[in-house]
Design a protein around this motif. Structure first.
Motif, short mmCIF file in Angstrom:
data_model
loop_
_atom_site.label_atom_id
_atom_site.label_comp_id
_atom_site.label_asym_id
_atom_site.label_seq_id
_atom_site.Cartn_x
_atom_site.Cartn_y
_atom_site.Cartn_z
N GLN A 29 0.84 -1.21 0.00
CA GLN A 29 0.00 0.00 0.00
C GLN A 29 0.87 1.25 0.00
O GLN A 29 0.59 2.22 -0.70
N GLY A 30 1.93 1.23 0.77
CA GLY A 30 2.84 2.38 0.81
C GLY A 30 3.50 2.61 -0.54
O GLY A 30 3.59 3.74 -1.03
N ILE A 31 3.95 1.54 -1.17
CA ILE A 31 4.58 1.65 -2.49
C ILE A 31 3.57 2.15 -3.52
O ILE A 31 3.89 3.02 -4.33
N ALA A 32 2.35 1.62 -3.48
CA ALA A 32 1.32 2.04 -4.43
C ALA A 32 0.98 3.52 -4.25
O ALA A 32 0.78 4.24 -5.22
N SER A 33 0.94 4.00 -3.02
CA SER A 33 0.65 5.41 -2.76
C SER A 33 1.74 6.31 -3.32
O SER A 33 1.45 7.33 -3.94
N ARG A 35 3.81 5.59 -5.73
CA ARG A 35 3.75 5.51 -7.19
C ARG A 35 2.63 6.40 -7.74
O ARG A 35 2.81 7.09 -8.73
N ALA A 36 1.47 6.37 -7.11
CA ALA A 36 0.34 7.19 -7.56
C ALA A 36 0.67 8.68 -7.44
O ALA A 36 0.33 9.47 -8.33
N GLU A 37 1.33 9.07 -6.37
CA GLU A 37 1.73 10.48 -6.21
C GLU A 37 2.71 10.90 -7.30
O GLU A 37 2.60 11.99 -7.86
N ILE A 42 3.87 13.77 -12.44
CA ILE A 42 4.30 13.73 -13.83
C ILE A 42 3.19 14.24 -14.74
O ILE A 42 3.44 15.03 -15.66
N GLU A 43 1.95 13.80 -14.49
CA GLU A 43 0.81 14.25 -15.30
C GLU A 43 0.63 15.76 -15.19
O GLU A 43 0.39 16.44 -16.19
#
Length: 142
Positions: A29-33, A35-37, A42-43
């Motif tokens: 969950q920490g890694i996914a958060s 990555r999403a940030e 970037i977007e």
């Protein structure tokens, strides 16, 4: 103590496995958060870069595109090099329900300062017609 451990060996293994699974889930969950940030950053940078690359002349520009029922005409207003308003001028043959649904993308265009946005679900052809019309108007503003 050793006898107690031997008797409850299966229970202890289950507790250890459970703790490992919980730890892995929390780590993921920490890694996914993170990555999403990073993807959101970037977007945002890409959108800002795209906005600074396009230099539109101030004024009102018209464009047309082909929607579900035919031609859709729009009027795009540019002030200080930014899109300030997008309005549908005509869409005489367009199905009202599809067009109303597709109009939801106009707010995204204003927010993102581009005609290249995602289509409205359930109004693919009408959305594509609006996108085409806005992009043609923006091309005139370049």
């Amino acid at each position: 103590m050793i006898k107690l451990i031997k008797e409850h060996k299966h229970f202890l293994m289950k507790v250890i496995n459970f703790c490992l699974i919980i730890g892995i889930c929390i780590g993921y969950q920490g890694i996914a958060s993170v990555r999403a940030e990073k993807e959101a950053e970037i977007e945002k940078k890409n959108q800002q870069a795209a906005a600074t690359l396009v230099k539109w002349s101030d004024g009102t520009f018209e464009g047309s595109g082909t929607g579900f029922g035919g031609e859709i005409k729009v009027r795009v207003t540019i002030a200080d090099g930014r899109i300030t308003n997008i309005e549908v001028v005509s869409a005489e043959q367009e199905d009202a329900a599809y067009l109303d649904n597709a109009k939801s993308i106009l707010a995204d265009m204003l927010k993102q300062q581009t005609g290249d946005v995602d289509i409205a679900s359930g109004a693919t052809y009408s959305s594509n017609g609006l996108i085409e019309a806005v992009n043609r108007a923006l091309k005139e503003a370049e």
